[in-house]
Write an enzyme that holds these catalytic residues in place. Structure first.
Site, PDB file in Angstrom:
ATOM      1  CB  ILE A   1      -0.326   4.941   7.105  1.00  0.00           C
ATOM      2  CG1 ILE A   1      -1.295   3.793   6.768  1.00  0.00           C
ATOM      3  CG2 ILE A   1      -0.051   5.810   5.896  1.00  0.00           C
ATOM      4  CD1 ILE A   1      -2.717   4.274   6.502  1.00  0.00           C
ATOM      5  CG  ASP A   2      -0.834  -0.154   8.448  1.00  0.00           C
ATOM      6  OD1 ASP A   2      -1.662   0.755   8.330  1.00  0.00           O
ATOM      7  OD2 ASP A   2      -0.795  -1.154   7.704  1.00  0.00           O
TER       8      ASP A   2
ATOM      9  CG  MET B   1      -6.903   2.516   6.802  1.00  0.00           C
ATOM     10  SD  MET B   1      -6.007   2.899   5.283  1.00  0.00           S
ATOM     11  CE  MET B   1      -7.182   2.341   4.058  1.00  0.00           C
TER      12      MET B   1
ATOM     13  CD  GLU C   1      -7.547  -1.270   8.432  1.00  0.00           C
ATOM     14  OE1 GLU C   1      -8.392  -1.167   7.530  1.00  0.00           O
ATOM     15  OE2 GLU C   1      -6.317  -1.288   8.204  1.00  0.00           O
TER      16      GLU C   1
ATOM     17  NE  ARG D   1      -2.875   3.235   1.075  1.00  0.00           N
ATOM     18  CZ  ARG D   1      -3.205   2.026   0.598  1.00  0.00           C
ATOM     19  NH1 ARG D   1      -3.535   1.060   1.421  1.00  0.00           N
ATOM     20  NH2 ARG D   1      -3.205   1.779  -0.685  1.00  0.00           N
TER      21      ARG D   1
ATOM     22  CG  HIS E   1      -2.925  -4.887   8.033  1.00  0.00           C
ATOM     23  ND1 HIS E   1      -1.882  -5.775   7.940  1.00  0.00           N
ATOM     24  CD2 HIS E   1      -3.908  -5.408   7.272  1.00  0.00           C
ATOM     25  CE1 HIS E   1      -2.231  -6.772   7.162  1.00  0.00           C
ATOM     26  NE2 HIS E   1      -3.453  -6.569   6.740  1.00  0.00           N
TER      27      HIS E   1
ATOM     28  N   GLY F   1       0.844  -1.208   0.000  1.00  0.00           N
ATOM     29  CA  GLY F   1       0.000   0.000   0.000  1.00  0.00           C
ATOM     30  C   GLY F   1       0.872   1.248   0.000  1.00  0.00           C
TER      31      GLY F   1
HETATM   32  O1  F6P Z   1      -0.894  -1.266   5.109  1.00  0.00           O
HETATM   33  C1  F6P Z   1      -1.421  -0.043   4.780  1.00  0.00           C
HETATM   34  C2  F6P Z   1      -2.906  -0.136   4.651  1.00  0.00           C
HETATM   35  O2  F6P Z   1      -3.358   1.132   4.313  1.00  0.00           O
HETATM   36  C3  F6P Z   1      -3.663  -0.676   5.864  1.00  0.00           C
HETATM   37  O3  F6P Z   1      -3.819   0.304   6.832  1.00  0.00           O
HETATM   38  C4  F6P Z   1      -4.937  -1.154   5.231  1.00  0.00           C
HETATM   39  O4  F6P Z   1      -5.501  -2.188   5.967  1.00  0.00           O
HETATM   40  C5  F6P Z   1      -4.474  -1.660   3.914  1.00  0.00           C
HETATM   41  O5  F6P Z   1      -3.265  -1.022   3.618  1.00  0.00           O
HETATM   42  C6  F6P Z   1      -5.419  -1.444   2.768  1.00  0.00           C
HETATM   43  O6  F6P Z   1      -4.845  -2.068   1.663  1.00  0.00           O
HETATM   44  P1  F6P Z   1      -5.278  -2.042   0.149  1.00  0.00           P
HETATM   45  O7  F6P Z   1      -4.516  -0.959  -0.510  1.00  0.00           O
HETATM   46  O8  F6P Z   1      -4.841  -3.360  -0.362  1.00  0.00           O
HETATM   47  O9  F6P Z   1      -6.743  -1.839   0.097  1.00  0.00           O
END
Ligand code: F6P
Length: 349
Positions: A139-140, A182, A235, A271, A184, A16
């Protein structure tokens, strides 16, 4: 006299995206070119660019003017080169294709900028005999081995501003506002944004919550004539499958307390956009340090922040580990002292 061979390095951004990726690309690239006279190649869309030999040569000029840009000029993807899925009926040996690209382009090192998954893949590529350096971003803030990742502070600022804005509308309507952040499987972003935004309840995956404790806490606030409450949820908290954390918690509150409740899922705005000043600096330092490691031929390492210092640790130590919020984190302790509820046992005064 033997002529010194110019090093050629490849850079990719995977997983991401987050604010600061371009600052990191610039940090590696400019240091590699200006300080060390290296050649720099950028691969498109993460590991997919390596598999398909999709790349561009990056000149110093192309690395100018990107420091403040959000996203990544190289593009990114969730390509997992070592994962075999049921869909791979005609199985393609992706690691082999990556090694082929690496050899054909005569790379001296590959710089992998990404989160946990990317660092794991980077470690595996190192095991396949390639010189690799990892740079942690997300960002996590959940990459093991570094005090912090770039992207986190920018996302924190965005999430905090969003919570700030919920306060006034929550107050006008005398509502419970539940906001999903967010992160993860980690609660860093929700914890920090919840603290900075004055959340009354903060739910993070690391702390098991009890719905009754949440109802009791909110009803108690209502009794004390506190006309609204802000509930910040990560989340990744425990919830029914296919339901958003915020929607689940908000519905439960509505149905079990009689209080009016609304949910906001902040999503991808967290993000996007330009990196914060601190993320620009961190990403630049990470990138420059990666170039220094390459110059010293100190490969197989992930750049990290340790206190005020930028250092590095073996990539093989990082793979597969997650950095969660420790239960005795000082911020949690202080928050509890302020009466902030984490969804666990609530001591009614
Ligand atoms: O790892 C960064 C993140 O933004 C998490 O916070 C979120 O769960 C995930 O990526 C979302 O991912 P994607 O871009 O695959 O939807």
């Amino acid at each position: 006299m033997e002529e010194k061979k110019t090093k050629r390095i490849g850079i990719l951004t995977a997983g991401g995206d987050c604010p600061g990726l371009n600052a990191a690309i610039r940090g590696v690239g400019k240091t590699a070119i200006i300080k060390y006279g290296m050649e720099v190649i950028g691969f498109s869309s993460g590991f997919s660019g390596l598999i398909h030999k999709d790349y561009v040569t990056l000149s110093e000029n192309q690395l100018s003017g990107i420091l403040t840009l959000g996203g990544t000029i190289l593009g990114t993807s969730r390509e997992k080169p070592f994962k075999k899925t049921a869909k791979d009926l005609n199985f393609v040996n992706k690691p082999k294709l990556i090694k082929k690209t690496y050899d054909e382009l005569a790379l001296d090192c590959l710089v992998c900028i990404g989160g946990n998954g990317t660092q794991k893949n980077a470690a595996k590529l190192a095991e396949e005999g390639m010189n690799v350096i990892g740079i942690p971003k997300t960002i996590d803030n959940d990459v093991w081995g570094t005090d912090v990742t770039f992207g986190f502070e920018s996302a924190l600022t965005i999430a905090t501003e969003a919570i700030d804005r919920l306060h006034s509308t929550a107050n006008s309507h005398k509502r419970i506002m539940v906001i999903e952040i967010m992160g993860h499987h980690a609660g860093w972003l929700a914890l920090y944004a919840g603290m900075a935004g004055g959340g009354d309840i903060i739910l993070i995956p690391e702390i098991k919550y009890d719905l009754d404790a949440i109802y009791k806490y909110l009803l108690n606030r209502a009794e004390q004539k506190k006309s609204y409450s802000i509930v910040v949820v990560a989340e990744g908290i425990e919830k029914p499958k296919n339901k958003s954390a915020a929607r689940y918690i908000s519905q439960k509150i509505r149905n079990n307390t009689g209080l009016e409740s609304r949910e906001t899922i902040l999503g991808y705005v967290q993000r996007g956009g330009s990196p914060s000043a601190m993320d620009r600096i961190l990403a630049t330092r990470f990138g420059a340090h990666a170039a220094d490691l390459i110059s010293n031929e100190d490969y197989g390492r992930m750049v990290c922040k340790n206190g005020e210092m930028i250092e590095s640790i073996p990539l093989s130590d990082v793979g597969g580990k997650l950095r969660n919020v420790p239960l005795d984190h000082p911020l949690i302790k202080k928050a509890r002292g302020l009466g902030i509820c984490f969804g666990d046992a609530y001591l009614q005064k």
